[in-house]
Design a protein around this motif. Structure first.
Motif, PDB file in Angstrom:
ATOM      1  N   GLU A  61       0.960  -1.186   0.004  1.00 45.08           N
ATOM      2  CA  GLU A  61      -0.299  -0.071  -0.008  1.00 45.08           C
ATOM      3  C   GLU A  61       0.977   1.232  -0.051  1.00 45.08           C
ATOM      4  O   GLU A  61       2.031   1.158   0.337  1.00 45.08           O
ATOM      5  N   ASP A  62       0.265   2.242  -0.449  1.00 42.72           N
ATOM      6  CA  ASP A  62       1.091   3.567  -0.335  1.00 42.72           C
ATOM      7  C   ASP A  62       2.489   3.576  -1.207  1.00 42.72           C
ATOM      8  O   ASP A  62       3.494   3.856  -0.623  1.00 42.72           O
ATOM      9  N   ASN A  63       2.463   3.157  -2.259  1.00 45.89           N
ATOM     10  CA  ASN A  63       3.514   2.868  -3.143  1.00 45.89           C
ATOM     11  C   ASN A  63       4.677   2.150  -2.566  1.00 45.89           C
ATOM     12  O   ASN A  63       5.730   2.153  -2.691  1.00 45.89           O
ATOM     13  N   ALA A  65       5.274   1.442   0.595  1.00 44.65           N
ATOM     14  CA  ALA A  65       5.912   2.413   1.973  1.00 44.65           C
ATOM     15  C   ALA A  65       6.581   1.154   3.144  1.00 44.65           C
ATOM     16  O   ALA A  65       7.652   1.199   3.510  1.00 44.65           O
ATOM     17  N   VAL A  66       5.528   0.484   3.158  1.00 42.50           N
ATOM     18  CA  VAL A  66       5.945  -0.689   4.398  1.00 42.50           C
ATOM     19  C   VAL A  66       7.312  -1.631   3.803  1.00 42.50           C
ATOM     20  O   VAL A  66       8.260  -1.933   4.222  1.00 42.50           O
ATOM     21  N   PHE A  67       7.024  -1.960   2.601  1.00 40.98           N
ATOM     22  CA  PHE A  67       8.195  -2.723   1.996  1.00 40.98           C
ATOM     23  C   PHE A  67       9.458  -2.000   1.882  1.00 40.98           C
ATOM     24  O   PHE A  67      10.512  -2.486   2.223  1.00 40.98           O
ATOM     25  N   LYS A  68       9.140  -0.888   1.595  1.00 41.83           N
ATOM     26  CA  LYS A  68      10.556   0.000   1.585  1.00 41.83           C
ATOM     27  C   LYS A  68      11.152   0.161   2.985  1.00 41.83           C
ATOM     28  O   LYS A  68      12.414   0.202   3.120  1.00 41.83           O
ATOM     29  N   GLU A  69      10.350   0.441   3.888  1.00 43.41           N
ATOM     30  CA  GLU A  69      10.849   0.435   5.283  1.00 43.41           C
ATOM     31  C   GLU A  69      11.651  -0.901   5.644  1.00 43.41           C
ATOM     32  O   GLU A  69      12.684  -0.833   6.358  1.00 43.41           O
ATOM     33  N   TRP A  70      11.034  -2.008   5.271  1.00 43.90           N
ATOM     34  CA  TRP A  70      11.627  -3.395   5.653  1.00 43.90           C
ATOM     35  C   TRP A  70      13.007  -3.516   4.891  1.00 43.90           C
ATOM     36  O   TRP A  70      13.979  -4.110   5.646  1.00 43.90           O
ATOM     37  N   HIS A  71      13.338  -2.924   3.877  1.00 42.04           N
ATOM     38  CA  HIS A  71      14.591  -2.780   3.218  1.00 42.04           C
ATOM     39  C   HIS A  71      15.524  -1.720   3.579  1.00 42.04           C
ATOM     40  O   HIS A  71      16.646  -1.594   2.810  1.00 42.04           O
ATOM     41  N   GLY A  82      13.875   2.377  -6.137  1.00 37.09           N
ATOM     42  CA  GLY A  82      14.386   2.709  -7.457  1.00 37.09           C
ATOM     43  C   GLY A  82      13.167   2.444  -8.705  1.00 37.09           C
ATOM     44  O   GLY A  82      11.958   2.013  -8.161  1.00 37.09           O
ATOM     45  N   LYS A  83      13.239   2.649  -9.847  1.00 37.31           N
ATOM     46  CA  LYS A  83      12.308   2.519 -10.938  1.00 37.31           C
ATOM     47  C   LYS A  83      11.996   1.381 -11.268  1.00 37.31           C
ATOM     48  O   LYS A  83      10.976   0.923 -11.449  1.00 37.31           O
ATOM     49  N   LYS A  84      13.028   0.320 -10.945  1.00 33.56           N
ATOM     50  CA  LYS A  84      12.570  -1.036 -11.153  1.00 33.56           C
ATOM     51  C   LYS A  84      11.643  -1.684 -10.103  1.00 33.56           C
ATOM     52  O   LYS A  84      10.845  -2.269 -10.705  1.00 33.56           O
ATOM     53  N   PHE A  85      11.813  -1.500  -9.118  1.00 39.05           N
ATOM     54  CA  PHE A  85      10.633  -1.820  -8.080  1.00 39.05           C
ATOM     55  C   PHE A  85       9.249  -0.851  -8.397  1.00 39.05           C
ATOM     56  O   PHE A  85       8.307  -1.792  -8.573  1.00 39.05           O
ATOM     57  N   GLU A  86       9.395   0.418  -8.906  1.00 42.26           N
ATOM     58  CA  GLU A  86       8.002   0.865  -9.168  1.00 42.26           C
ATOM     59  C   GLU A  86       7.339   0.180 -10.521  1.00 42.26           C
ATOM     60  O   GLU A  86       6.426  -0.154 -10.661  1.00 42.26           O
ATOM     61  N   LYS A  87       8.199  -0.200 -11.344  1.00 41.55           N
ATOM     62  CA  LYS A  87       7.921  -0.771 -12.569  1.00 41.55           C
ATOM     63  C   LYS A  87       7.155  -2.235 -12.282  1.00 41.55           C
ATOM     64  O   LYS A  87       6.267  -2.890 -12.916  1.00 41.55           O
ATOM     65  N   SER A  88       7.918  -2.989 -11.461  1.00 37.13           N
ATOM     66  CA  SER A  88       7.488  -4.348 -11.054  1.00 37.13           C
ATOM     67  C   SER A  88       6.888  -4.470  -9.777  1.00 37.13           C
ATOM     68  O   SER A  88       6.371  -5.632  -9.294  1.00 37.13           O
ATOM     69  N   ALA A  89       6.371  -3.500  -9.020  1.00 42.42           N
ATOM     70  CA  ALA A  89       5.885  -3.698  -7.623  1.00 42.42           C
ATOM     71  C   ALA A  89       4.569  -4.414  -7.812  1.00 42.42           C
ATOM     72  O   ALA A  89       4.290  -5.236  -6.934  1.00 42.42           O
ATOM     73  N   ALA A  90       3.463  -3.960  -8.640  1.00 42.60           N
ATOM     74  CA  ALA A  90       2.215  -4.705  -8.850  1.00 42.60           C
ATOM     75  C   ALA A  90       2.322  -6.204  -8.924  1.00 42.60           C
ATOM     76  O   ALA A  90       1.497  -6.943  -8.369  1.00 42.60           O
ATOM     77  N   ASP A  91       3.377  -6.605 -10.088  1.00 43.66           N
ATOM     78  CA  ASP A  91       3.698  -7.815 -10.215  1.00 43.66           C
ATOM     79  C   ASP A  91       4.147  -8.672  -9.091  1.00 43.66           C
ATOM     80  O   ASP A  91       3.811  -9.830  -8.787  1.00 43.66           O
ATOM     81  N   LEU A  92       5.088  -8.094  -8.406  1.00 45.63           N
ATOM     82  CA  LEU A  92       5.735  -8.690  -7.129  1.00 45.63           C
ATOM     83  C   LEU A  92       4.797  -8.971  -6.258  1.00 45.63           C
ATOM     84  O   LEU A  92       4.535 -10.067  -5.539  1.00 45.63           O
ATOM     85  N   LYS A  93       4.144  -7.874  -5.844  1.00 43.86           N
ATOM     86  CA  LYS A  93       2.751  -8.207  -4.972  1.00 43.86           C
ATOM     87  C   LYS A  93       1.787  -9.163  -5.258  1.00 43.86           C
ATOM     88  O   LYS A  93       1.416 -10.008  -4.328  1.00 43.86           O
ATOM     89  N   ASP A  94       1.638  -9.487  -6.334  1.00 44.16           N
ATOM     90  CA  ASP A  94       0.649 -10.248  -6.918  1.00 44.16           C
ATOM     91  C   ASP A  94       1.241 -11.721  -6.492  1.00 44.16           C
ATOM     92  O   ASP A  94       0.624 -12.787  -6.277  1.00 44.16           O
ATOM     93  N   PHE A  95       2.623 -11.810  -6.905  1.00 44.94           N
ATOM     94  CA  PHE A  95       3.298 -13.227  -6.578  1.00 44.94           C
ATOM     95  C   PHE A  95       3.321 -13.417  -5.203  1.00 44.94           C
ATOM     96  O   PHE A  95       3.032 -14.590  -4.761  1.00 44.94           O
ATOM     97  N   LEU A  96       3.788 -12.554  -4.302  1.00 47.79           N
ATOM     98  CA  LEU A  96       3.943 -12.736  -2.946  1.00 47.79           C
ATOM     99  C   LEU A  96       2.627 -13.020  -2.208  1.00 47.79           C
ATOM    100  O   LEU A  96       2.589 -13.814  -1.563  1.00 47.79           O
TER     101      LEU A  96
END
Length: 110
Positions: A61-63, A65-71, A82-96
């Motif tokens: 949620e919120d782009n 935010a929690v994922f970024k805090e964990w890392h 970075g941009k790679k995360f922005e680009k793949s975040a929705a797909d990565l979330k779906d997988f996880l």
């Protein structure tokens, strides 16, 4: 009768196409995980099972935010912000989410 059969067949084809595209996001997310996350978190089965589906939902949620805090302060911080995360975040979330610890699902091949 012929018209009903045609409508039924068209509906099945449309449903099949939807199912394939819905599954594509999970596959893209798995590829992103294997490329960006596997080196620290292990294979996809282990990594996705680190959190429940609700925890994965909250993490993105919120782009992310929690994922970024964990890392924060880790080798993955640059990726998470970075941009790679922005680009793949929705797909990565779906997988996880699909393979979260409480999902009962297990990814194939990684």
């Amino acid at each position: 009768m012929k018209k009903q059969t045609s409508i039924l067949l068209a509906s099945l084809v449309a449903l099949g196409m939807f199912a394939t595209s819905a599954n594509a996001d999970i596959k893209k997310g798995q590829k992103a995980y294997l490329k960006q996350c596997k080196k620290c978190h292990g294979n996809g089965t282990k990594g996705a099972a680190m959190k429940t589906q609700d925890e994965w939902e909250e993490a993105f949620e919120d782009n992310g935010a929690v994922f970024k805090e964990w890392h924060k302060g880790t080798k993955a911080e640059k990726y998470a912000n970075g941009k790679k995360f922005e680009k793949s975040a929705a797909d990565l979330k779906d997988f996880l989410y699909e393979y979260g610890s409480d999902s009962g699902n297990v990814p194939s091949c990684g």
